[in-house]
Motif scaffolding. Structure first.
Motif, mmCIF file in Angstrom:
data_model
loop_
_atom_site.group_PDB
_atom_site.id
_atom_site.type_symbol
_atom_site.label_atom_id
_atom_site.label_comp_id
_atom_site.label_asym_id
_atom_site.label_seq_id
_atom_site.Cartn_x
_atom_site.Cartn_y
_atom_site.Cartn_z
ATOM 1 N N GLU A 1 0.830 -1.205 0.000
ATOM 2 C CA GLU A 1 0.000 0.000 0.000
ATOM 3 C C GLU A 1 0.864 1.255 0.000
ATOM 4 O OE1 GLU A 1 -2.824 -0.122 3.149
ATOM 5 O OE2 GLU A 1 -3.850 -1.861 2.330
ATOM 6 N N TRP A 2 1.921 1.248 0.784
ATOM 7 C CA TRP A 2 2.813 2.410 0.820
ATOM 8 C C TRP A 2 3.520 2.610 -0.508
ATOM 9 C CZ3 TRP A 2 3.129 6.402 3.967
ATOM 10 C CH2 TRP A 2 2.533 6.304 5.215
ATOM 11 N N ILE A 3 3.987 1.526 -1.105
ATOM 12 C CA ILE A 3 4.667 1.633 -2.399
ATOM 13 C C ILE A 3 3.695 2.139 -3.466
ATOM 14 C CG2 ILE A 3 5.739 0.300 -4.258
ATOM 15 C CD1 ILE A 3 6.963 -1.478 -2.062
ATOM 16 N N SER A 4 2.488 1.589 -3.495
ATOM 17 C CA SER A 4 1.522 2.020 -4.497
ATOM 18 C C SER A 4 1.091 3.461 -4.257
ATOM 19 C CB SER A 4 0.311 1.094 -4.518
ATOM 20 O OG SER A 4 -0.430 1.202 -3.322
ATOM 21 N N MET A 5 0.977 3.872 -2.991
ATOM 22 C CA MET A 5 0.595 5.246 -2.694
ATOM 23 C C MET A 5 1.677 6.217 -3.153
ATOM 24 S SD MET A 5 -0.198 7.047 0.972
ATOM 25 C CE MET A 5 1.465 6.741 1.545
ATOM 26 N N ILE A 6 2.922 5.903 -2.861
ATOM 27 C CA ILE A 6 4.028 6.788 -3.235
ATOM 28 C C ILE A 6 4.153 6.858 -4.758
ATOM 29 C CG2 ILE A 6 6.541 7.018 -3.189
ATOM 30 C CD1 ILE A 6 6.396 5.900 -0.295
ATOM 31 N N LEU A 7 4.118 5.724 -5.432
ATOM 32 C CA LEU A 7 4.205 5.721 -6.897
ATOM 33 C C LEU A 7 3.041 6.476 -7.538
ATOM 34 C CD1 LEU A 7 5.360 2.109 -7.804
ATOM 35 C CD2 LEU A 7 6.613 4.213 -8.167
ATOM 36 N N GLY A 8 1.846 6.239 -7.016
ATOM 37 C CA GLY A 8 0.666 6.889 -7.569
ATOM 38 C C GLY A 8 0.692 8.394 -7.415
ATOM 39 N N TRP A 9 1.049 8.867 -6.224
ATOM 40 C CA TRP A 9 1.067 10.313 -6.006
ATOM 41 C C TRP A 9 2.189 10.997 -6.775
ATOM 42 C CZ3 TRP A 9 -2.572 13.401 -4.829
ATOM 43 C CH2 TRP A 9 -3.640 12.954 -4.059
ATOM 44 N N ILE A 10 3.341 10.368 -6.859
ATOM 45 C CA ILE A 10 4.422 10.948 -7.664
ATOM 46 C C ILE A 10 3.987 11.055 -9.124
ATOM 47 C CG2 ILE A 10 6.724 10.517 -8.604
ATOM 48 C CD1 ILE A 10 7.508 9.431 -5.858
ATOM 49 N N ALA A 11 3.326 10.016 -9.623
ATOM 50 C CA ALA A 11 2.886 10.023 -11.016
ATOM 51 C C ALA A 11 1.807 11.074 -11.260
ATOM 52 C CB ALA A 11 2.372 8.642 -11.404
ATOM 53 N N ILE A 12 0.850 11.188 -10.365
ATOM 54 C CA ILE A 12 -0.221 12.164 -10.548
ATOM 55 C C ILE A 12 0.316 13.588 -10.478
ATOM 56 C CG2 ILE A 12 -2.311 13.112 -9.478
ATOM 57 C CD1 ILE A 12 -3.096 10.201 -8.841
#
Length: 89
Positions: free
Chosen positions: A35-46
């Motif tokens: 969840e932390w990895i997906s959250m960090i990747l998602g927010w950086i991408a957005i």
């Protein structure tokens, strides 16, 4: 190029989210790291995609042409804007 990288980051964040959900539902393994990895990747991408909108309008294209590069910048700006709006929708 950057838009493709950011889209790939969103897809990988989505994959990490699915892996974490699968591990928690099927095997009761903690999914916090995914969840932390997906959250960090998602927010950086957005944030990256939305920061590309003003950059794409004014960034010069590294190719010389006699007609100029306004059409190329307009195409890139339109593609980036449509992608950002598609993320919201």
């Amino acid at each position: 190029m950057y838009l493709g990288i950011f889209l790939l980051m969103i897809v990988s964040a989505w994959a990490f989210e699915l892996i974490g959900e699968y591990l928690w539902v099927r095997h009761h393994i903690s999914s916090y790291p995914q969840e932390w990895i997906s959250m960090i990747l998602g927010w950086i991408a957005i944030v990256g995609i939305f920061s590309l909108i003003p950059i794409s309008a004014f960034r010069p294209y590294n190719k010389f042409s006699l007609k100029g590069n306004c059409k190329q910048r307009a195409k890139i700006f339109t593609l980036t804007t449509i992608t950002a709006i598609g993320l919201i929708v």
